[in-house]
Scaffold this motif. Structure first.
Motif, short mmCIF file in Angstrom:
data_model
loop_
_atom_site.label_atom_id
_atom_site.label_comp_id
_atom_site.label_asym_id
_atom_site.label_seq_id
_atom_site.Cartn_x
_atom_site.Cartn_y
_atom_site.Cartn_z
N ILE A 1 -6.71 -5.57 -2.45
CA ILE A 1 -7.11 -5.37 -1.05
C ILE A 1 -8.31 -4.43 -1.01
O ILE A 1 -8.64 -3.78 -1.98
CB ILE A 1 -5.96 -4.79 -0.20
CG1 ILE A 1 -5.54 -3.43 -0.76
CG2 ILE A 1 -4.80 -5.74 -0.12
CD1 ILE A 1 -4.58 -2.68 0.13
N VAL A 2 -8.95 -4.38 0.16
CA VAL A 2 -10.01 -3.41 0.40
C VAL A 2 -9.43 -2.32 1.30
O VAL A 2 -9.01 -2.61 2.42
CB VAL A 2 -11.24 -4.05 1.08
CG1 VAL A 2 -12.29 -3.00 1.38
CG2 VAL A 2 -11.81 -5.15 0.22
N ALA A 3 -9.35 -1.12 0.79
CA ALA A 3 -8.86 0.01 1.59
C ALA A 3 -10.04 0.65 2.30
O ALA A 3 -11.13 0.77 1.75
CB ALA A 3 -8.16 1.02 0.69
N HIS A 4 -9.81 1.06 3.54
CA HIS A 4 -10.86 1.65 4.36
C HIS A 4 -10.46 3.09 4.67
O HIS A 4 -9.45 3.33 5.31
CB HIS A 4 -11.01 0.83 5.64
CG HIS A 4 -12.10 1.31 6.52
ND1 HIS A 4 -12.18 0.96 7.84
CD2 HIS A 4 -13.17 2.12 6.30
CE1 HIS A 4 -13.23 1.52 8.38
NE2 HIS A 4 -13.84 2.24 7.47
N TYR A 5 -11.28 4.04 4.20
CA TYR A 5 -11.01 5.47 4.40
C TYR A 5 -12.17 6.12 5.12
O TYR A 5 -13.32 5.71 4.97
CB TYR A 5 -10.83 6.18 3.05
CG TYR A 5 -9.71 5.66 2.20
CD1 TYR A 5 -8.39 5.95 2.50
CD2 TYR A 5 -9.97 4.86 1.10
CE1 TYR A 5 -7.36 5.47 1.71
CE2 TYR A 5 -8.95 4.39 0.30
CZ TYR A 5 -7.65 4.69 0.61
OH TYR A 5 -6.63 4.21 -0.17
N SER A 6 -11.85 7.15 5.88
CA SER A 6 -12.86 8.01 6.50
C SER A 6 -12.58 9.43 6.09
O SER A 6 -11.42 9.82 5.94
CB SER A 6 -12.80 7.90 8.03
OG SER A 6 -13.07 6.59 8.45
N CYS B 1 -8.65 9.97 6.13
CA CYS B 1 -7.79 9.07 6.90
C CYS B 1 -7.86 7.67 6.32
O CYS B 1 -8.94 7.14 6.07
CB CYS B 1 -8.25 9.05 8.36
SG CYS B 1 -7.26 7.99 9.42
N CYS B 2 -6.70 7.08 6.11
CA CYS B 2 -6.62 5.67 5.74
C CYS B 2 -6.57 4.89 7.05
O CYS B 2 -5.59 4.98 7.79
CB CYS B 2 -5.39 5.39 4.89
SG CYS B 2 -5.24 3.65 4.45
N GLU B 3 -7.62 4.15 7.34
CA GLU B 3 -7.75 3.50 8.64
C GLU B 3 -6.75 2.36 8.84
O GLU B 3 -6.46 1.99 9.97
CB GLU B 3 -9.18 2.98 8.83
CG GLU B 3 -10.25 4.06 8.76
CD GLU B 3 -10.21 5.03 9.92
OE1 GLU B 3 -9.57 4.74 10.95
OE2 GLU B 3 -10.84 6.10 9.80
N HIS C 1 -13.73 1.06 0.84
CA HIS C 1 -14.87 1.29 1.73
C HIS C 1 -14.66 2.64 2.42
O HIS C 1 -13.59 2.89 2.97
CB HIS C 1 -15.01 0.19 2.78
CG HIS C 1 -16.16 0.44 3.69
ND1 HIS C 1 -17.47 0.22 3.29
CD2 HIS C 1 -16.22 0.93 4.94
CE1 HIS C 1 -18.27 0.55 4.29
NE2 HIS C 1 -17.54 0.98 5.29
N PHE C 2 -15.66 3.51 2.35
CA PHE C 2 -15.61 4.82 2.98
C PHE C 2 -16.52 4.85 4.19
O PHE C 2 -17.60 4.27 4.19
CB PHE C 2 -16.09 5.92 2.02
CG PHE C 2 -15.12 6.27 0.94
CD1 PHE C 2 -13.96 6.96 1.22
CD2 PHE C 2 -15.38 5.93 -0.37
CE1 PHE C 2 -13.06 7.29 0.23
CE2 PHE C 2 -14.50 6.27 -1.39
CZ PHE C 2 -13.34 6.95 -1.08
N ASN C 3 -16.09 5.58 5.22
CA ASN C 3 -16.95 5.97 6.33
C ASN C 3 -17.09 7.47 6.26
O ASN C 3 -16.10 8.17 6.04
CB ASN C 3 -16.34 5.60 7.69
CG ASN C 3 -16.68 4.20 8.10
OD1 ASN C 3 -17.47 3.53 7.46
ND2 ASN C 3 -16.06 3.75 9.17
N PHE D 1 -12.98 8.89 12.80
CA PHE D 1 -11.55 8.70 12.53
C PHE D 1 -10.91 7.84 13.61
O PHE D 1 -11.29 7.90 14.77
CB PHE D 1 -10.82 10.03 12.47
CG PHE D 1 -11.14 10.83 11.23
CD1 PHE D 1 -10.81 10.35 9.98
CD2 PHE D 1 -11.76 12.05 11.32
CE1 PHE D 1 -11.11 11.05 8.84
CE2 PHE D 1 -12.05 12.78 10.18
CZ PHE D 1 -11.72 12.29 8.95
N SER D 2 -9.92 7.06 13.20
CA SER D 2 -9.19 6.25 14.18
C SER D 2 -8.33 7.14 15.02
O SER D 2 -8.02 6.93 16.12
CB SER D 2 -8.34 5.21 13.48
OG SER D 2 -7.43 5.82 12.60
#
Length: 130
Positions: free
Chosen positions: A4-9, A42-44, A86-88, A129-130
């Motif tokens: 999977i693609v994990a999305h973190y900020s 944060c894990c979105e 993927h990072f924000n 952040f969400s």
């Protein structure tokens, strides 16, 4: 590893002072309250945020080294163990676009911890952040 693609900020938040009380008008009892820095990852997808609280006596600044240490700790202990990440991040030069941070992300790919990593920098003043 999950395919999977994990999305973190991640980002630093405002410093807080303690001890504090929401009912207290100001720093009445203490001449200078202690400061506590906050760095959040944060894990979105979940969304779940982990905050790192940094006492002023341990504060080493907001440069690349503390950012790398906290992001690495988060991914090792709280990350989803995904193939791609993927990072924000905010658009702060010292924290995120530093060559050291980019080299750390490259190291993660070269050592096989992740297959690919991308990072996006949001315009100044935007919430990440969400």
């Amino acid at each position: 590893m999950l395919n999977i693609v994990a999305h973190y900020s991640f980002d630093y938040a405002q410093q807080v002072h303690y001890p504090s009380s929401p009912l207290q008008a100001g720093p009445i009892y203490f001449v200078t309250p202690r400061k506590c820095g906050i760095f959040g990852v944060c894990c979105e997808a979940i969304p779940q945020q982990v905050n790192f609280l940094i006492d002023e006596s341990f504060d080493t600044g907001k440069g690349a080294n503390p950012v790398i240490s906290m992001v690495h700790f988060y991914l090792k202990n709280h990350g989803l163990n995904s193939v791609s990440i993927h990072f924000n991040a905010d658009n702060c030069t010292g924290q995120n676009k530093n060559n050291t941070v980019i080299q750390y992300l490259l190291w993660r790919v070269m050592t096989g911890l992740n297959a690919s990593i991308s990072i996006s920098f949001l315009p100044v003043g935007h919430k990440i952040f969400s």
